[in-house]
Design a protein around this motif. Sequence first.
Motif, PDB file in Angstrom:
ATOM      1  N   PRO A  74       0.843  -1.421  -0.012  1.00 25.86           N
ATOM      2  CA  PRO A  74      -0.081   0.448   0.321  1.00 25.86           C
ATOM      3  C   PRO A  74       1.048   1.479  -0.033  1.00 25.86           C
ATOM      4  O   PRO A  74       2.018   1.227   0.993  1.00 25.86           O
ATOM      5  N   GLY A  75       0.544   2.268  -0.894  1.00 26.07           N
ATOM      6  CA  GLY A  75       0.551   3.677  -0.928  1.00 26.07           C
ATOM      7  C   GLY A  75       2.204   3.772  -1.508  1.00 26.07           C
ATOM      8  O   GLY A  75       2.927   4.829  -1.698  1.00 26.07           O
TER       9      GLY A  75
ATOM     10  N   TYR B 295       3.074   4.647   3.020  1.00 24.20           N
ATOM     11  CA  TYR B 295       3.096   6.066   3.077  1.00 24.20           C
ATOM     12  C   TYR B 295       4.204   5.676   4.585  1.00 24.20           C
ATOM     13  O   TYR B 295       3.605   7.176   5.066  1.00 24.20           O
TER      14      TYR B 295
ATOM     15  N   GLU C 153       1.597   6.437  -4.433  1.00 23.20           N
ATOM     16  CA  GLU C 153       1.340   7.255  -3.827  1.00 23.20           C
ATOM     17  C   GLU C 153       3.115   8.241  -3.307  1.00 23.20           C
ATOM     18  O   GLU C 153       3.362   9.242  -3.401  1.00 23.20           O
ATOM     19  N   PHE C 154       3.781   7.304  -2.903  1.00 26.88           N
ATOM     20  CA  PHE C 154       5.181   7.029  -2.503  1.00 26.88           C
ATOM     21  C   PHE C 154       6.343   8.155  -4.011  1.00 26.88           C
ATOM     22  O   PHE C 154       6.633   9.053  -3.903  1.00 26.88           O
TER      23      PHE C 154
ATOM     24  N   THR D 157       4.496   0.489   5.547  1.00 21.73           N
ATOM     25  CA  THR D 157       3.605   0.697   3.360  1.00 21.73           C
ATOM     26  C   THR D 157       4.549   1.550   3.462  1.00 21.73           C
ATOM     27  O   THR D 157       5.012   2.013   3.838  1.00 21.73           O
TER      28      THR D 157
ATOM     29  N   ILE E  42       6.623   7.830   3.178  1.00 21.86           N
ATOM     30  CA  ILE E  42       6.745   9.561   2.801  1.00 21.86           C
ATOM     31  C   ILE E  42       7.119   9.686   4.292  1.00 21.86           C
ATOM     32  O   ILE E  42       8.004  11.314   4.034  1.00 21.86           O
TER      33      ILE E  42
END
Length: 220
Positions: A77-78, A206, A81-82, A204, A209
């Motif tokens: 997950p992520g 996230y 977005e990363f 993750t 980040i």
Amino acid sequence: MRQPVIFCDFDGTVTEKDNIIAIMKEFGSDGWDEIKEAVLDRSISIREGVGKMFSLLPVSKKEEIIQFAVQNARIRPGFQEFLDFAREEGIPVYIVSGGIDFFLEPIIEPFGPITGIYCNGSDFTGETIKIEWPNSCDDQCSNDCGCCKPSIMRRIDQRDAYKIVIGDSVTDLEAAKQADFVLARDYLKDKCEEWAIAHRPFETFYDCIEALKTETGVRG
């Protein structure tokens, strides 16, 4: 702050599980598990082990293996977005992987942007799958890595780079030693603790980040 550059593992890092192990469990013949254990206990090199494991697979299984890998790979997950965050902050992201091009590239193709992908190659001209090694060790590494992550880091290093390694396994150990900062999970996290390598654990992307915001001072 020096320019951050990210070197990110693929199997078990971008994907939640190791794709080579998943492929071997599904398609490998007797003997692959012993080879895997020999790699993990470092009695044979990664290069030798990966080459031996894939030599157990007939080339006729290529399309079936690709389909299996794409359908079964779960992206951590992520990840997108990363990549978006890194792009916004002007941080290059290199995928450095002991995986093989013929299944890695179809899995990662929907995601981006990625500055560069370094992995092992494949040859389907014989009866069984032959692995090729376009990213072998340079003269500063004698570990017979196969895809040598520290050699790749040296090849594309910038003098003022703040090198961040993201990984999970035995293939990331030497890269972690060369990094300014490590995001680690599983085996690599344990080794970073043992060797007092600066790191933060993650589950993750996230988490990654948030760690980048803390470590690099980027605004997010």
